[in-house]
Design an enzyme around this catalytic site. Sequence first.
Site, PDB file in Angstrom:
ATOM      1  N   HIS A   7      -8.652   3.265   8.639  1.00  0.00           N
ATOM      2  CA  HIS A   7      -9.056   2.089   7.880  1.00  0.00           C
ATOM      3  C   HIS A   7     -10.658   1.653   8.323  1.00  0.00           C
ATOM      4  O   HIS A   7     -11.216   1.263   7.530  1.00  0.00           O
ATOM      5  CB  HIS A   7      -8.086   1.119   8.321  1.00  0.00           C
ATOM      6  CG  HIS A   7      -6.805   0.689   7.653  1.00  0.00           C
ATOM      7  ND1 HIS A   7      -5.694   1.279   7.916  1.00  0.00           N
ATOM      8  CD2 HIS A   7      -6.941  -0.018   6.527  1.00  0.00           C
ATOM      9  CE1 HIS A   7      -5.165   1.065   6.905  1.00  0.00           C
ATOM     10  NE2 HIS A   7      -5.431   0.162   5.992  1.00  0.00           N
TER      11      HIS A   7
ATOM     12  N   ASN B  23       0.926  -1.091   0.132  1.00  0.00           N
ATOM     13  CA  ASN B  23       0.079  -0.115  -0.119  1.00  0.00           C
ATOM     14  C   ASN B  23       0.810   1.419  -0.067  1.00  0.00           C
ATOM     15  O   ASN B  23       0.912   2.018   1.009  1.00  0.00           O
ATOM     16  CB  ASN B  23      -0.911  -0.157   1.292  1.00  0.00           C
ATOM     17  CG  ASN B  23      -2.124   0.797   0.907  1.00  0.00           C
ATOM     18  OD1 ASN B  23      -2.251   1.442  -0.140  1.00  0.00           O
ATOM     19  ND2 ASN B  23      -3.093   0.828   1.968  1.00  0.00           N
TER      20      ASN B  23
END
Length: 534
Positions: free
Chosen positions: A376, A345
């Site tokens: 998140h 990521n």
Amino acid sequence: CFNVTLSIHVISNLLSLSSPFLCLSPQVNFVVCQLCALLTAFWFRLYLHPKRSSPFIRHVVATLLGLYFALFCFGWYALHFLVQSGLTYGIMILTGVEHMHKYCLVVALGYLSFCQITRVYVFDYGMYSADFTGPMMVITQKITSLAFEIHDGRFIRRAPQHMYLLWLVSCRRMPSLLEYFSYNCNFMGILAGPTCSYNDYIAFIEGGTCCHRDFETSRKACGKVKGSEPSPNTVVVQKIATCFFSLMVFLLVCKVFPVERNIDDDFIANTPFYAQVVYLYLSMLTTRPKYYFVWTLADAINNAAGFGFNGYNLDGSPRWDLISNLRIQNIELATSFKVFLDNWNIQTAHWLKRVCYERCPYNPTAATFILSAMWHGAYPGYYLTFLTGIVVTLAARAVRHNVRPYFQCSPAHKLLYDVITWASTQIAICYTVVPFVLLSVGPSIKFYRSVIGSACPLDVLSRKFRSSVFKITQAKRNLISCRRKGNRGLCAVGVKTQLLSQPLMKAQSTRGDLCATHLSGYSILLWLIQTIQI
């Protein structure tokens, strides 16, 4: 303009015909939209090239197609994308540049958290599928990145070495409303990202040169960047092949090694500890291909549209990794926790680094992990993962700093160190990420208890190390005391013993420090588990 309208009408008819069959599966909706976006990206690069159309047309088409795909995939929940973007644009206009980045971060992250909490705890807990908060996470990154870039463009007049990258991507002007929505909601990145610098996106739309951040290219290669525009077709085909292979591996192997088996009572009771560790690695290994599929496909879509060119390699081959989100080989062969995070990521890691890590005055590592957990989502497993990540990161730094120098004396020792650190890194990653997959508190705590219970022999071993360190330190003090009293005979023997055992003392002392570090991390984990349990 007629060609643009006709193409949008054709895509609309295709999506309308397929929607009755795909409405039951959000994952299939997502894949179909991404495949349509891939085909549209080729058309966008060929027929709406900057040499053939104006930036205004490219902005309008990219924005309308992005909103259309979002409506098809998420229905009217896609309006949250416009609301979040509109609120923060108003803040950028009304507030001063000095504090706008802080306000935008609070509002964008707060609105994202509100949507995540309502989706998890109000509508459907445990719905781990294609949800509307996924694109909002990418939009939050873009909003806050732009706000910080505008702030840096005003206040970073010079480019000191430690802030050069911040200065390089800084923005010197306020974007128009169309440019702002095109940056946030374009069809190439609205569903799965990745995020990118605002200057890079505007350069792509206007046909300029992106800010290549690779400083290892030669002058000849850099000169070649300005005079040519390589075709991305070969790279796109390679990435599509990677997507297909990742998808096949995920569909065929994922159900063979379910993560939930790691907390099954029969499995824990009847399986040896080493077999549990091997299964833990395999079960977490089979969860990664779905991320490889999604992020590689998103990267291929941007490359197909002509976005993502990052200069040339030293051998003259073009690089299309300006906004790539992962490097699969480096992930699977990572020999440290940092190497894994640097290649996983990637764009989110860059965002966290620019927004939090490089600006936080106190304990930036912990602050960055906490911000990542908030970004998140609202599942407790996310917070357990990132709180554990703080401890693992600090422990990994201590290990590398204290142990690595002892393995640099020969190639054989380096190879041994790489093998050991690869195995330990993969186990540490699996241990850290299990709550991220399990999502809930109960299963995560059960997993931690099973692992900690099996790790009791490591605790005993660390106590033996600390005891040996104490004995050696005490012997060294006795030698010094003997020397001061003038007992030459004993001192001669003592000095010889001290000289012979000095490397061993240093090694044992280092191991003792490492054990203390691991025990402190172990204590923190126990404290967190007990606190959550209470």
